[in-house]
Enzyme design. Structure first.
Site, short mmCIF file in Angstrom:
data_model
loop_
_atom_site.label_atom_id
_atom_site.label_comp_id
_atom_site.label_asym_id
_atom_site.label_seq_id
_atom_site.Cartn_x
_atom_site.Cartn_y
_atom_site.Cartn_z
CG ASP A 155 0.75 -1.52 4.04
OD1 ASP A 155 2.17 -1.68 4.41
OD2 ASP A 155 0.36 -0.79 3.17
NE ARG A 177 3.56 -3.18 -8.22
CZ ARG A 177 3.34 -1.30 -8.03
NH1 ARG A 177 2.17 -1.20 -8.85
NH2 ARG A 177 2.87 -1.21 -6.99
CB THR A 181 1.44 -7.60 0.15
OG1 THR A 181 0.84 -7.02 0.28
CG2 THR A 181 2.90 -7.35 -1.21
CD GLU A 238 -4.86 -0.98 -0.98
OE1 GLU A 238 -5.48 -0.28 -1.00
OE2 GLU A 238 -3.59 -1.25 -0.54
CD GLU A 292 5.94 -0.97 -5.00
OE1 GLU A 292 5.38 -1.68 -5.62
OE2 GLU A 292 5.74 0.11 -5.01
#
Ligand code: DMJ
Length: 572
Positions: A314, A186, A531, A447, A182
């Site tokens: 994913d 981010r 992502t 998504e 994360e």
């Protein structure tokens, strides 16, 4: 001569409490004065706070008015056929798209202003309770996640305020067990993207600082990273609930950011760590390219667990493709494309169709058993397939693109089939019943609109813009409050939660904005999205990990550090 006796009443200081026993009327005066002072100060504070809120409100109104003005002037120009701005020259722009992207921009402004007003500097805004919460250790996740969206949308005053905060208040020295994944997608991704867009070195310095704190996570026997790290002390471990294993997506979704960081700092250590992970996984890569979600960080091999394109699997697959694109599709990154193509064969082996309506979906797999379940998270896959389809030869390219289009139709129906027209978190498929919502919350995830963005860019089919517009309207209807945007606890009843996820500003609104923008805005030939939807500029790959960095250090050849095409924005 005798000493003159001193008078107590006159010699006592006003700072001596006894003085007030002698003169109670003075005490009353002092208390009165003190209370008045307290009231005055607190009144001043209230006034300052009210004033600050009023200024924020006026700023928001001003920004809204500016948006309307822009909107009106674009419409006037369109109707007069006079628009000479850059964007109008693009064949793929039209007045409907202009109007729609202005609406998305207004939504971003609303989300951002609410964050500024109630949660400034916190990780995320809780719009119902009008406060901030530190879900990522207090790294200003929403602020950092929003930087590039603000920049791309031309919200420059807001961007400048955010930049000031990054420069002066963003502090990574936190005694906090951060998620390596994360924090990378981010914070490192958000800062690098802001650097690539603005050229301001403060972002690169901060990205390097946080990446340095994350690096010890890769010091495992296999090089597969531990997924949690203490940002202040550098101690790394895996969460207990994985049985000591590392998670596939958490371990294979740092490559883009760390390679980009090595390219920009000319320090190969970041790239070396993350490339080793893929090399390690390649050693035991299965024939169908499908890896279970748990990997043992000691042996580097997979542990028995679910295979999925949803949660925890994913973005590992997403990054195999994107590192190949980031690396200019050269020999040095060929193995990423090969692994990705292998995995896409595996993905196709998981594809099934519903009855009676023939929706295409991707199953999950446990051992030899397929389960008819798909996460909304797996709806990034149509976009990934569309993006990767371009690398296949004729025949296979069409087949892969067509699968992407079928899956996008299913994902769009995840939204359309609920009463709120917002998708649930996951779906189950039963013969004769098409699909049913499983976990029924919606947390503003991106998504599906991400895939619509790629499909529109790649096929030029405006249907994808219509679908995206419908989804945007459903967010406006169900998730917008006066104090920001919230998710839904249940997409059937529409009951709201209390969280504005940072990825709503980083991803959902950015992809929607780009869906209605000309293809030249963040061109897919020049940028690759991480992502978390942070675009990173594609630069000529110097194979830092192997030889080129050595060459550079020996000052034989400079590392080529320019965009593949000359971009609008230079580096500092
Ligand atoms: C984001 O943080 C990223 O897109 C990640 O890859 C998956 N989860 C969220 C959005 O749903």
């Amino acid at each position: 001569m005798g000493k003159k006796p001193s008078s107590n009443s006159t010699s006592l200081s006003i700072f001596n409490p006894k003085y007030y026993f002698k003169k109670p009327q003075q005490l009353v005066l002092v208390i009165f004065g003190f209370v008045s002072l307290v009231l005055l100060v607190s009144d001043r504070q209230n006034l300052t706070r009210d004033h600050h809120e009023e200024v924020l409100r006026l700023n928001e109104e001003l920004a809204q008015l500016k948006l309307h003005l822009e909107d009106l002037s674009v419409k006037v120009k369109w109707s007069a056929g006079l628009d000479s701005s850059n964007t109008s020259k693009d064949d793929d722009d039209d007045p409907v798209s202009v109007e729609r992207r202005e609406k998305v921009k207004e939504a971003m402004l609303h989300a951002w202003t609410s964050y500024e007003k109630y949660a400034w500097g916190h990780d995320e805004l809780q719009p119902q309770t009008k406060d901030g919460v530190n879900s990522f250790g207090g790294l200003g996740a929403t602020l950092v996640d929003s930087l590039d969206t603000l920049f791309i949308m031309g919200l420059h005053e807001q961007f400048e305020r955010a930049k000031e905060w990054v420069a002066n208040s963003l502090d990574f020295n936190k005694d906090y067990e951060a998620s390596v994944f994360e924090t990378t997608i981010r914070v490192v991704g958000g800062l690098l993207s802001a650097y690539d867009l603005s050229g301001d070195k403060v972002f690169l310095e901060k990205a390097k600082n946080i990446a340095d704190r994350l690096l010890p996570a890769w010091n495992s026997p296999s090089g597969i990273p531990y997924n949690r790290i203490n940002l202040a002390h550098g101690s790394a471990h895996n969460p207990g609930w994985t049985g000591g294993n590392s998670i596939l997506a958490d371990s294979g979704t740092e490559q883009l950011e760390f390679i980009a960081l090595s390219q920009r700092t000319k320090d190969p250590k970041y790239q070396a760590k993350v490339e080793k992970v893929v090399k390690e996984l390649q050693k035991t890569f299965p024939a169908d390219g499908l890896l279970p979600i748990y990997i043992n960080p000691h042996s580097g091999t997979a542990a028995y667990s679910t295979i999925t394109f949803g949660a925890m699997g994913d973005s590992f697959y997403e990054y195999l493709l994107k590192v190949w694109i980031q690396g200019n599709k050269t020999e040095a990154v060929k193995h990423y494309r090969e692994m990705w193509e292998t995995s896409m064969k595996g993905l196709q082996s998981l594809v099934r169709k519903t009855t009676p309506s023939s929706f295409t979906y991707i199953c999950e797999k446990n051992g030899n058993f397929l389960s008819d379940k798909m996460d909304e998270l797996a709806c990034f896959a149509p976009g990934m397939l569309a993006l990767g389809s371009k690398g296949y030869g004729p025949g296979e390219a069409e087949k892969v693109l067509s699968l992407a289009e079928e899956l996008a139709w299913t994902c769009y129906n995840f939204y359309q089939l609920t009463p709120t027209k917002l998708a649930g978190e996951n779906y189950f498929f039963h013969p004769g019943q098409d699909m049913n919502v499983g976990t029924s919350w919606n947390i503003l995830r991106p998504e599906t609109v991400e895939s619509l963005f790629y499909l529109w860019r790649i096929t030029g089919n405006k249907t994808y813009q219509e679908w995206g517009w419908n989804i945007f309207q459903a967010f406006e209807k169900n998730s917008r409050l006066e104090t920001g945007y919230v998710g839904l606890k249940d997409v059937n009843s529409g009951i709201k939660d209390n969280m504005m996820q940072s990825f709503f500003l980083a991803e959902t609104l950015k992809y929607l904005y780009l869906l209605f923008s000309p293809t030249s805005v963040i061109s897919l030939d020049e940028w690759v999205f991480n992502t978390e939807a942070h675009p990173l500029r594609i630069v000529t790959r110097s194979d830092l990990y192997q030889e080129s960095f050595q060459v550079d250090r020996q000052q034989k050849l400079p590392i080529h550090f320019r965009g593949r095409k000359e971009g609008r924005l230079g580096y500092n």
